[in-house]
Design a protein around this motif. Sequence first.
Motif, short mmCIF file in Angstrom:
data_model
loop_
_atom_site.label_atom_id
_atom_site.label_comp_id
_atom_site.label_asym_id
_atom_site.label_seq_id
_atom_site.Cartn_x
_atom_site.Cartn_y
_atom_site.Cartn_z
N LEU A 116 1.10 -1.04 0.04
CA LEU A 116 0.08 -0.39 -0.34
C LEU A 116 0.90 1.11 -0.10
CD1 LEU A 116 -3.14 0.74 -0.17
CD2 LEU A 116 -2.90 0.99 2.92
N LEU A 117 0.16 1.88 -1.04
CA LEU A 117 1.32 3.60 -1.04
C LEU A 117 0.61 4.82 -0.63
CD1 LEU A 117 3.04 2.48 -4.33
CD2 LEU A 117 4.04 1.99 -1.82
N THR A 118 1.20 5.95 -0.10
CA THR A 118 0.61 6.96 0.26
C THR A 118 1.02 8.12 0.69
OG1 THR A 118 -1.56 7.93 0.83
CG2 THR A 118 -0.02 6.96 2.34
N VAL A 119 0.86 9.66 0.46
CA VAL A 119 2.08 9.77 0.65
C VAL A 119 1.41 10.82 1.42
CG1 VAL A 119 3.37 12.44 -0.30
CG2 VAL A 119 3.27 10.48 -1.89
N THR A 120 1.51 11.28 3.15
CA THR A 120 1.57 12.59 3.39
C THR A 120 2.79 13.71 3.72
OG1 THR A 120 3.10 11.18 5.16
CG2 THR A 120 1.23 10.78 5.45
N ARG A 121 1.95 14.55 4.71
CA ARG A 121 2.90 15.69 4.48
C ARG A 121 3.71 16.00 5.01
NH1 ARG A 121 0.46 20.73 2.05
NH2 ARG A 121 -1.23 20.77 2.35
N PRO A 122 4.75 16.64 5.16
CA PRO A 122 5.16 17.89 4.67
C PRO A 122 5.49 16.71 3.21
CG PRO A 122 7.04 16.99 6.28
CD PRO A 122 6.18 16.34 6.89
N ASN A 123 6.46 15.66 3.12
CA ASN A 123 6.17 15.02 1.98
C ASN A 123 6.93 14.18 2.26
OD1 ASN A 123 5.40 15.47 -0.60
ND2 ASN A 123 6.59 17.01 -1.76
N HIS A 171 4.87 6.79 1.30
CA HIS A 171 5.05 5.42 2.72
C HIS A 171 5.46 4.11 1.94
CE1 HIS A 171 5.16 8.50 5.75
NE2 HIS A 171 4.37 9.73 4.89
N VAL A 172 5.97 3.43 2.30
CA VAL A 172 5.10 1.40 1.59
C VAL A 172 4.70 1.23 3.24
CG1 VAL A 172 7.09 -0.31 0.66
CG2 VAL A 172 7.34 2.19 0.43
N ILE A 173 3.54 0.12 2.48
CA ILE A 173 3.00 -0.09 3.71
C ILE A 173 2.45 -2.31 2.93
CG2 ILE A 173 0.99 -0.51 4.85
CD1 ILE A 173 0.63 2.34 4.53
N ASP A 174 3.45 -2.54 3.99
CA ASP A 174 3.47 -4.10 3.81
C ASP A 174 1.87 -4.81 4.16
OD1 ASP A 174 3.61 -6.87 3.40
OD2 ASP A 174 5.30 -7.64 4.86
N THR A 175 1.26 -4.70 2.85
CA THR A 175 -0.64 -5.28 3.14
C THR A 175 -0.48 -6.43 4.04
OG1 THR A 175 -0.69 -6.25 0.68
CG2 THR A 175 -1.10 -4.15 1.47
N LYS A 176 0.07 -7.45 4.50
CA LYS A 176 0.57 -8.83 4.89
C LYS A 176 0.55 -8.53 6.58
CE LYS A 176 4.17 -11.56 2.96
NZ LYS A 176 4.24 -10.73 2.09
N THR A 177 0.60 -7.46 7.03
CA THR A 177 1.11 -7.25 8.16
C THR A 177 0.50 -5.72 8.68
OG1 THR A 177 3.51 -6.22 7.40
CG2 THR A 177 3.27 -8.35 8.57
N HIS A 214 -14.49 10.44 11.16
CA HIS A 214 -13.90 11.47 10.15
C HIS A 214 -13.78 11.01 8.59
CE1 HIS A 214 -10.05 11.13 8.93
NE2 HIS A 214 -9.34 10.18 10.60
N THR A 215 -13.59 12.60 8.30
CA THR A 215 -13.17 12.18 6.68
C THR A 215 -12.62 11.46 5.90
OG1 THR A 215 -15.07 14.41 6.21
CG2 THR A 215 -13.64 13.33 4.43
N TYR A 216 -12.60 10.38 5.10
CA TYR A 216 -11.89 9.60 4.33
C TYR A 216 -11.67 10.04 3.10
CZ TYR A 216 -10.92 7.66 8.93
OH TYR A 216 -10.18 7.08 10.53
N TYR A 217 -10.60 10.71 2.02
CA TYR A 217 -11.42 10.60 0.83
C TYR A 217 -11.00 9.48 -0.10
CZ TYR A 217 -10.63 15.63 1.87
OH TYR A 217 -10.71 18.00 2.59
N ASN A 218 -9.88 8.62 0.45
CA ASN A 218 -9.84 7.89 -0.44
C ASN A 218 -10.14 6.24 -0.13
OD1 ASN A 218 -8.39 6.47 -3.10
ND2 ASN A 218 -6.76 8.71 -2.49
N ILE A 219 -9.71 5.28 -1.57
CA ILE A 219 -10.10 3.57 -0.64
C ILE A 219 -9.72 2.68 -1.69
CG2 ILE A 219 -12.35 4.12 -2.24
CD1 ILE A 219 -13.78 2.44 0.00
N ASN A 220 -9.25 2.05 -0.98
CA ASN A 220 -8.84 0.69 -2.02
C ASN A 220 -8.84 -0.56 -1.83
OD1 ASN A 220 -7.19 0.00 -4.26
ND2 ASN A 220 -6.06 2.26 -4.79
N MET A 221 -8.49 -1.52 -1.92
CA MET A 221 -8.88 -3.17 -1.32
C MET A 221 -7.81 -4.35 -2.43
SD MET A 221 -12.74 -3.97 -2.85
CE MET A 221 -12.78 -5.29 -1.25
N LEU A 222 -7.95 -4.77 -1.79
CA LEU A 222 -6.13 -5.92 -2.26
C LEU A 222 -7.30 -7.17 -3.45
CD1 LEU A 222 -4.76 -6.92 0.83
CD2 LEU A 222 -4.26 -5.27 -0.38
#
Lengths: 532, 375
Positions: B37-44, B47-53, B320-328
């Motif tokens: 799972l990939l996403t970007v946070t501020r400040p910039n 992030h790389v997240i292992d979806t198994k764990t 709270h508000t979550y703009y985004n969504i994805n699935m395996l």
Amino acid sequence: MKNRSMKRVLRFGGAVAFLGFASTVSAIDGPQIIKENCLLCHSETGKAEAPFSRISQQRKTPEGWQMTINRMKSQRGLLLKPEDERVLIKYLADTQGLAPSETADFRYVLEREPNVVEQNVPEHLASTCMGCHSGARAGLQRRTTDEWQKLVHFHMGQVPSIEYLAGHRDRPWFQIALNETSTQLGEGYPLVTKAWDDWKAAPKAPLNGDWVMSGFMPDKGEFSATVSVMPNKKDEYTLLVNGYYANGTKLTGSGNAKVFAGYEWRGAVVIDGRKMRQVFAASEDGQSLSGRMFLKNDDVIGGEVFAKKAGKSPVIVSVSPTYIKQGTTQTLKITGSNLSEKISLGKGISVEGVVSKTADHMLVKVKADAKAMVGDRTLAVGASSLDAALAVYDSVARVDITPGESIARIGGNGGPIPKQKSIYRAIGYAAGADGKPGTEDDLKLGYMPATWSLKPFDAVAEEEHDLKYAGKINAQGIFTPGDAGLNPERKMSTNNVGNLAVVGTVTEGGAAVSGEAHLLVTVQDFVKELIQ
Amino acid sequence: MKFKQMVNPAKGLGAVMTGLVLMGTGLSVQAATDEYLLTVTRPNQLHVIDTKTDKLLRSCDVPGTFGNGGIASSPDGKVAYVMTNKWEDVYGFNISDCKIVFSMKQSTPMEQVKSIISMTVSADGKELYTVQNPVKLHKDHFEAIQPRLAVYKTDDGLNAQPVRTYPVDRRITKLGFIEKTSEVILGGGDIKAIDTTNGKVRTLAKLQNWDRSPEGWVPPDAFAMHTMGEHIGEYIMPYFTIKWNGEPGDMEKAEFLWGMTKVDTKTGDVTTGEVLPFEFIVFNWVTDPNDEDIVYGSFNQLSKHNIKEGKTLAVHPMPHTYYNINMLEDGSKIYVGGTSSDISIHDPKTLKKIGSIKLAGDMSTSDLRIAKVQR
């Protein structure tokens, strides 16, 4: 006595910076300042009537030019000495300003009057520009069509997401703005107008002298004052303000004013220790000033002001209250100068005597007959008169709360943006000849004292407990919104926003009549501009 | 209201492959794929997240000021292209070690160039595409000029320059890539596709210029702030419209509707039409990999809908508000992210929360994308 006061005022004057009050004097004039500071980007056209590219193709208010220069400083690297900036704004507002008739419909935005719902905005402007701006923002500028088009291109560069905004992205916004809206703006708000040519050529009346002023401050009530306006240098004045609030408390103040384009009065005063701003327009004959005065640091807290120049003949500025019930006795405050004691209010109203008299007002006891005809009366004081000065009524049948639609904004709580309050007043009406309130023949009585309360605007607001969180209203009709920031007590930890109804109740002889206004308490305004 | 159903051969193949896994051959594509799972946070930071764990593996510093946090993954999943610097620059990161393997800057001293979301990668991973919105910077004025598709070669490495450009419409947001035809999907007022070899544009679905009468319909508001759909190879452009059952403007009789244009990014097959009544704002949608009639939406709630039947099946309120969504790819988990600093993990069957990933900064408008890496 007067000289000592003036010295105090002049010392104070140096510390005020509001559209350029300061003591340092620029050594060069407007065109020279442009030549020395702006030609890295702008170019000289070689045409005497429009010497500089872009700059000479636009006309704006003093605030409009201030905004342009602010942008050039913050985003285009302009470095301008403060004294040169003041001279440049004055030069541009005087030589490329707007005529009184060109600003007449849009005073509210210069006056920073809150909660104005604009009427009759042209459709092309509403759909293209008003997602972000007031209609007045465009209405207070004059440009050639080519310049309006350049303004569209500017928006594309400055706000690249502009054509993707809701309300824009469902149409070819850029093409519409460039080809249609710009053309209509060039026709509706063109650079060259007879109104401006005539006004520029017209002689301008000097505004120094003694004035009688009547006004309102939400937290202090109505007031009257004499204002001594003393010339300082060209178009700059020193002011001394002395007067009374409605409850008889004295009011004193002093400050400066600067006049742009021959009529745009911008004053910076301190009244009873509070820093205030004046945005007035002088009438074309220089005999009256009208506009709004507000707290420097809280511009919602302010109110209408009207002043007339005092002369040898009597001048009436205002009457308060503006109503009298049949069969009752009332003390009226007549604000004006050189007021004689020959007072008449027409049939059915007898003047029982003058209670007191000062330089700026007179308190008069009057009585309305039980059978005095319902309707407006003209006030005559000596040879001077004021139409529709007093309304005789039978009973209060309707109360309107103004403003009817309003916004307040949460703030404070350690954040950089203060709370934005909202203020309310109750206007009473008699039912008129048909006996039914809410019809065209209702008789407007004027502002009436009211008690204030809040309630949820609808079922959703009730369920979300908006009343508990969104803010409070005080006895003067001043609503103070809640603190900024997430509130963990609320659903989704939302802010202290809310959807409320403001209820104002006028009580008269045991009968209570209420009116309601809609109040949306929302988040901070993160982009607040001189001209919204 | 209903989607016109289309046969999807690729989907059928997927089902066969899943069957193979169940038989225990160990040869399936899914079994050999790791999903990140990939996403970007501020400040910039990327992030790389292992979806198994569901644990954060690494965070890569992205040069420049935060932009929109847009991410496009290379088809082999190994490189994440991140849009940064106020929607202007793109950096490609090797997600296994944060090494920057690609970069390009779109603006020049003479031209300000912004890409509003628009970024995608070819199916072979050799080309990266953006839609550029240029504004010429004259001495004393700006001039907005025609947008263009810019084609970059990914192996040009750092400071890459476009190798081709082609004119395109204004107001383009989300891009996709059709494997079969080598076209880039242009999501704008209408949904179009551009041939990346010659710039030829064709219309996939008319939206704002649709052939319906204004007496009957409000032209759709089609807009996408995020790119997703890679879990099954799908491009969704949602839209909102109003059907006037009475006089235009008669809200009492009007129907408020969600519509969707869906493009199969393998085949280019397009379906478009209204799918659900508009009940609440949904910012982004994804399709269930195991049932193409089921979609999930995120915003102030996580919701589950059947678009064949036009029904909302479940609504799960969010804190709270979550703009985004994805699935395996196997449909086992829904990730809901964006806006704030936590990714919420949910069970697609019940929508119940089954986990959470806390990040150091706000995701704001960032993409939430899946990179599939073959083992």
